[in-house]
Design a protein around this motif. Structure first.
Motif, PDB file in Angstrom:
ATOM      1  N   VAL A  43      56.653  69.113  90.341  1.00  0.00           N
ATOM      2  CA  VAL A  43      55.576  69.630  89.494  1.00  0.00           C
ATOM      3  C   VAL A  43      55.369  68.720  88.287  1.00  0.00           C
ATOM      4  O   VAL A  43      54.233  68.454  87.889  1.00  0.00           O
ATOM      5  CB  VAL A  43      55.843  71.095  89.075  1.00  0.00           C
ATOM      6  CG1 VAL A  43      54.821  71.571  88.065  1.00  0.00           C
ATOM      7  CG2 VAL A  43      55.835  72.009  90.310  1.00  0.00           C
ATOM      8  N   ASN A  44      56.436  68.200  87.737  1.00  0.00           N
ATOM      9  CA  ASN A  44      56.286  67.246  86.635  1.00  0.00           C
ATOM     10  C   ASN A  44      55.669  65.940  87.123  1.00  0.00           C
ATOM     11  O   ASN A  44      54.827  65.357  86.439  1.00  0.00           O
ATOM     12  CB  ASN A  44      57.639  66.998  85.956  1.00  0.00           C
ATOM     13  CG  ASN A  44      57.944  68.051  84.930  1.00  0.00           C
ATOM     14  OD1 ASN A  44      57.302  68.132  83.889  1.00  0.00           O
ATOM     15  ND2 ASN A  44      58.905  68.907  85.231  1.00  0.00           N
ATOM     16  N   TRP A  45      56.059  65.484  88.303  1.00  0.00           N
ATOM     17  CA  TRP A  45      55.452  64.285  88.879  1.00  0.00           C
ATOM     18  C   TRP A  45      53.950  64.512  89.056  1.00  0.00           C
ATOM     19  O   TRP A  45      53.140  63.647  88.725  1.00  0.00           O
ATOM     20  CB  TRP A  45      56.109  63.967  90.223  1.00  0.00           C
ATOM     21  CG  TRP A  45      55.572  62.736  90.892  1.00  0.00           C
ATOM     22  CD1 TRP A  45      56.072  61.468  90.790  1.00  0.00           C
ATOM     23  CD2 TRP A  45      54.424  62.645  91.747  1.00  0.00           C
ATOM     24  NE1 TRP A  45      55.296  60.601  91.537  1.00  0.00           N
ATOM     25  CE2 TRP A  45      54.279  61.303  92.130  1.00  0.00           C
ATOM     26  CE3 TRP A  45      53.501  63.561  92.226  1.00  0.00           C
ATOM     27  CZ2 TRP A  45      53.265  60.854  92.981  1.00  0.00           C
ATOM     28  CZ3 TRP A  45      52.477  63.124  93.065  1.00  0.00           C
ATOM     29  CH2 TRP A  45      52.380  61.784  93.428  1.00  0.00           C
ATOM     30  N   CYS A  46      53.585  65.682  89.553  1.00  0.00           N
ATOM     31  CA  CYS A  46      52.171  66.016  89.756  1.00  0.00           C
ATOM     32  C   CYS A  46      51.424  66.030  88.427  1.00  0.00           C
ATOM     33  O   CYS A  46      50.266  65.597  88.360  1.00  0.00           O
ATOM     34  CB  CYS A  46      52.040  67.373  90.443  1.00  0.00           C
ATOM     35  SG  CYS A  46      52.680  67.395  92.139  1.00  0.00           S
ATOM     36  N   THR A  47      52.073  66.509  87.377  1.00  0.00           N
ATOM     37  CA  THR A  47      51.465  66.507  86.043  1.00  0.00           C
ATOM     38  C   THR A  47      51.128  65.080  85.632  1.00  0.00           C
ATOM     39  O   THR A  47      50.016  64.799  85.169  1.00  0.00           O
ATOM     40  CB  THR A  47      52.410  67.152  85.008  1.00  0.00           C
ATOM     41  OG1 THR A  47      52.633  68.514  85.384  1.00  0.00           O
ATOM     42  CG2 THR A  47      51.845  67.081  83.604  1.00  0.00           C
ATOM     43  N   LEU A  92      48.534  75.278  85.093  1.00  0.00           N
ATOM     44  CA  LEU A  92      49.444  75.910  86.054  1.00  0.00           C
ATOM     45  C   LEU A  92      50.787  75.192  86.058  1.00  0.00           C
ATOM     46  O   LEU A  92      51.846  75.825  86.022  1.00  0.00           O
ATOM     47  CB  LEU A  92      48.823  75.878  87.454  1.00  0.00           C
ATOM     48  CG  LEU A  92      49.731  76.265  88.618  1.00  0.00           C
ATOM     49  CD1 LEU A  92      50.088  77.749  88.566  1.00  0.00           C
ATOM     50  CD2 LEU A  92      49.069  75.923  89.948  1.00  0.00           C
ATOM     51  N   TYR A  93      50.743  73.862  86.078  1.00  0.00           N
ATOM     52  CA  TYR A  93      51.986  73.082  86.085  1.00  0.00           C
ATOM     53  C   TYR A  93      52.778  73.308  84.794  1.00  0.00           C
ATOM     54  O   TYR A  93      53.999  73.447  84.833  1.00  0.00           O
ATOM     55  CB  TYR A  93      51.699  71.586  86.242  1.00  0.00           C
ATOM     56  CG  TYR A  93      50.905  71.218  87.462  1.00  0.00           C
ATOM     57  CD1 TYR A  93      50.812  72.059  88.572  1.00  0.00           C
ATOM     58  CD2 TYR A  93      50.216  70.015  87.521  1.00  0.00           C
ATOM     59  CE1 TYR A  93      50.071  71.705  89.686  1.00  0.00           C
ATOM     60  CE2 TYR A  93      49.484  69.659  88.635  1.00  0.00           C
ATOM     61  CZ  TYR A  93      49.407  70.507  89.708  1.00  0.00           C
ATOM     62  OH  TYR A  93      48.675  70.150  90.810  1.00  0.00           O
ATOM     63  N   LYS A  94      52.092  73.356  83.670  1.00  0.00           N
ATOM     64  CA  LYS A  94      52.776  73.565  82.385  1.00  0.00           C
ATOM     65  C   LYS A  94      53.433  74.936  82.344  1.00  0.00           C
ATOM     66  O   LYS A  94      54.576  75.082  81.900  1.00  0.00           O
ATOM     67  CB  LYS A  94      51.805  73.398  81.231  1.00  0.00           C
ATOM     68  CG  LYS A  94      52.474  73.585  79.865  1.00  0.00           C
ATOM     69  CD  LYS A  94      51.626  73.109  78.739  1.00  0.00           C
ATOM     70  CE  LYS A  94      52.227  73.323  77.371  1.00  0.00           C
ATOM     71  NZ  LYS A  94      53.666  73.275  77.255  1.00  0.00           N
ATOM     72  N   ARG A  95      52.722  75.940  82.821  1.00  0.00           N
ATOM     73  CA  ARG A  95      53.283  77.292  82.837  1.00  0.00           C
ATOM     74  C   ARG A  95      54.552  77.323  83.684  1.00  0.00           C
ATOM     75  O   ARG A  95      55.565  77.898  83.293  1.00  0.00           O
ATOM     76  CB  ARG A  95      52.251  78.275  83.384  1.00  0.00           C
ATOM     77  CG  ARG A  95      52.725  79.721  83.397  1.00  0.00           C
ATOM     78  CD  ARG A  95      51.674  80.627  83.958  1.00  0.00           C
ATOM     79  NE  ARG A  95      51.706  80.500  85.414  1.00  0.00           N
ATOM     80  CZ  ARG A  95      51.321  81.422  86.250  1.00  0.00           C
ATOM     81  NH1 ARG A  95      50.790  82.538  85.805  1.00  0.00           N
ATOM     82  NH2 ARG A  95      51.404  81.246  87.549  1.00  0.00           N
ATOM     83  N   SER A 150      54.307  74.130  95.009  1.00  0.00           N
ATOM     84  CA  SER A 150      55.572  73.951  94.298  1.00  0.00           C
ATOM     85  C   SER A 150      55.522  74.579  92.910  1.00  0.00           C
ATOM     86  O   SER A 150      56.503  75.168  92.451  1.00  0.00           O
ATOM     87  CB  SER A 150      55.928  72.469  94.182  1.00  0.00           C
ATOM     88  OG  SER A 150      56.249  71.956  95.450  1.00  0.00           O
ATOM     89  N   ALA A 151      54.372  74.465  92.235  1.00  0.00           N
ATOM     90  CA  ALA A 151      54.238  75.071  90.904  1.00  0.00           C
ATOM     91  C   ALA A 151      54.334  76.594  90.995  1.00  0.00           C
ATOM     92  O   ALA A 151      55.020  77.229  90.184  1.00  0.00           O
ATOM     93  CB  ALA A 151      52.909  74.659  90.268  1.00  0.00           C
TER      94      ALA A 151
END
Length: 170
Positions: A43-47, A92-95, A150-151
């Motif tokens: 999820v961090n990679w996606c961010t 969404l990723y941050k949450r 994943s998120a």
């Protein structure tokens, strides 16, 4: 009693191997090459990858407007919708990552920042390329579906972990 007899007959006629094999959920989408395989890392990679793609838009917009069939006035709405969707995914990723960091008994934030940097680095070659290549790199990229799933999974697991640890995520 006739209904019970029909049920018994149906059970006798059923394929025993099919009955013994529980249905399986579809396999989750594989992470992109070079991306972490765990939900928090992915999820961090996606961010990083998505924020890099959104930043690249600002660079390639003039080149997009030069395309022969380009109609910049008509694409304004579509571009705005795409940028809005990107911001919603980033939220969404941050949450999810915030929840994971709060629910983790260990400090994991630095690992998340590192994964974001790796995700964003996929745009380094495009940023060093000529404007036309930058444009095609931008147009050819698609957000991996595993990012959203994943998120969502990370957020749900984090809620459960926080509850088990007595942590209030709200």
């Amino acid at each position: 009693m006739p209904l019970a007899s029909l049920f018994a007959l149906a059970l006798m006629m059923a394929d025993p191997e099919a009955a013994a094999t529980p249905p399986t959920a579809p396999a989750p989408a594989a992470p992109p090459p070079g991306a972490p395989t765990d939900d928090y890392g992915l999820v961090n990679w996606c961010t990083g990858a998505l924020s890099g793609h959104m930043a690249l838009y600002q660079i390639v917009k003039p080149e997009l407007d030069k395309l022969p069939d380009s109609k910049p006035q008509e694409t304004v709405v579509l571009d705005a919708q795409q940028l809005k969707a990107g911001k919603e995914y980033l939220a969404l990723y941050k949450r999810a990552t915030d929840a994971a960091e709060k629910a983790s008994p260990q400090v994991i934030h630095d690992r998340g920042i590192q994964a974001q940097m790796v995700g964003r680095s996929i745009w380094t070659p495009a940023l060093q390329a000529d404007p036309r290549t930058q444009m095609w790199s931008y147009l050819g990229w698609e957000l991996p579906g595993s990012c959203e799933t994943s998120a969502e999974r990370l957020y749900e697991k984090s809620l459960l972990s926080a509850q088990a640890l007595g942590i209030d995520l709200v």
